[in-house]
Scaffold this motif. Structure first.
Motif, PDB file in Angstrom:
ATOM      1  N   ARG A 237      -0.830   6.287   5.928  1.00  0.00           N
ATOM      2  CA  ARG A 237       0.513   6.706   5.710  1.00  0.00           C
ATOM      3  C   ARG A 237       0.138   8.218   5.015  1.00  0.00           C
ATOM      4  O   ARG A 237       1.008   8.996   5.090  1.00  0.00           O
TER       5      ARG A 237
ATOM      6  N   GLU B 161       0.866  11.552  -3.423  1.00  0.00           N
ATOM      7  CA  GLU B 161      -0.456  10.805  -3.004  1.00  0.00           C
ATOM      8  C   GLU B 161      -0.678   9.460  -3.608  1.00  0.00           C
ATOM      9  O   GLU B 161      -1.792   8.924  -3.562  1.00  0.00           O
TER      10      GLU B 161
ATOM     11  N   ARG C 139      -6.945   1.301   4.530  1.00  0.00           N
ATOM     12  CA  ARG C 139      -6.829   1.883   5.841  1.00  0.00           C
ATOM     13  C   ARG C 139      -5.255   2.313   5.926  1.00  0.00           C
ATOM     14  O   ARG C 139      -4.931   3.161   6.419  1.00  0.00           O
ATOM     15  N   ALA C 140      -4.242   1.562   5.169  1.00  0.00           N
ATOM     16  CA  ALA C 140      -3.090   1.663   5.423  1.00  0.00           C
ATOM     17  C   ALA C 140      -2.654   2.990   4.709  1.00  0.00           C
ATOM     18  O   ALA C 140      -1.744   3.708   5.038  1.00  0.00           O
ATOM     19  N   TYR C 141      -3.284   3.202   3.509  1.00  0.00           N
ATOM     20  CA  TYR C 141      -3.050   4.102   2.468  1.00  0.00           C
ATOM     21  C   TYR C 141      -3.634   5.570   3.260  1.00  0.00           C
ATOM     22  O   TYR C 141      -2.663   6.524   3.327  1.00  0.00           O
TER      23      TYR C 141
ATOM     24  N   PRO D 122      -0.969   5.877  -4.296  1.00  0.00           N
ATOM     25  CA  PRO D 122      -1.125   4.828  -3.608  1.00  0.00           C
ATOM     26  C   PRO D 122      -0.118   3.540  -3.842  1.00  0.00           C
ATOM     27  O   PRO D 122       0.198   3.668  -5.235  1.00  0.00           O
ATOM     28  N   ALA D 123       0.431   2.915  -2.992  1.00  0.00           N
ATOM     29  CA  ALA D 123       1.401   1.775  -3.169  1.00  0.00           C
ATOM     30  C   ALA D 123       0.859   0.615  -3.850  1.00  0.00           C
ATOM     31  O   ALA D 123      -0.420   0.523  -3.648  1.00  0.00           O
ATOM     32  N   ARG D 124       1.538   0.006  -4.607  1.00  0.00           N
ATOM     33  CA  ARG D 124       1.144  -1.202  -5.199  1.00  0.00           C
ATOM     34  C   ARG D 124       0.500  -2.286  -4.223  1.00  0.00           C
ATOM     35  O   ARG D 124       1.159  -2.446  -3.307  1.00  0.00           O
ATOM     36  N   GLY D 125      -0.833  -2.597  -4.314  1.00  0.00           N
ATOM     37  CA  GLY D 125      -1.619  -3.436  -3.215  1.00  0.00           C
ATOM     38  C   GLY D 125      -1.905  -2.932  -1.844  1.00  0.00           C
ATOM     39  O   GLY D 125      -2.338  -3.608  -1.119  1.00  0.00           O
ATOM     40  N   GLU D 126      -1.671  -1.482  -1.657  1.00  0.00           N
ATOM     41  CA  GLU D 126      -1.935  -0.919  -0.479  1.00  0.00           C
ATOM     42  C   GLU D 126      -3.387  -0.801  -0.092  1.00  0.00           C
ATOM     43  O   GLU D 126      -4.006  -0.339  -1.213  1.00  0.00           O
ATOM     44  N   LEU D 127      -3.726  -1.131   1.030  1.00  0.00           N
ATOM     45  CA  LEU D 127      -5.159  -1.147   1.338  1.00  0.00           C
ATOM     46  C   LEU D 127      -5.661   0.069   1.848  1.00  0.00           C
ATOM     47  O   LEU D 127      -4.552   0.888   2.284  1.00  0.00           O
TER      48      LEU D 127
END
Length: 72
Positions: A53, A39, A48-50, A41-46
């Motif tokens: 996903r 779980e 809503r996108a998180y 978060p991807a680097r720079g992931e906003l």
């Protein structure tokens, strides 16, 4: 009063808060499954996108019967 659902509901979350929120609206999952996913978060992931996903990965990670619906 619990709502009778048209299909068995699998809650793809081990979060007590998620279950509590469902109970507050009268929904009781048939079963709870804890998906084993990363779980982080991807680097720079906003946010809503998180959230999208995570919901997608959790739903795909949970084994379910053909007649079950998954809430992640």
């Amino acid at each position: 009063m619990a709502t009778t659902l048209p299909v068995p509901l699998v809650l793809a979350s081990s979060s007590p808060r998620r279950r509590e929120l469902l109970v507050q609206i009268g929904v009781t999952p048939t079963r709870i499954a804890s998906p084993d996913i990363d779980e982080t978060p991807a680097r720079g992931e906003l946010p809503r996108a998180y959230a999208l996903r995570m919901a997608t990965q959790k739903a795909l990670a949970v084994n379910r019967a053909q007649d079950e619906a998954v809430l992640a």
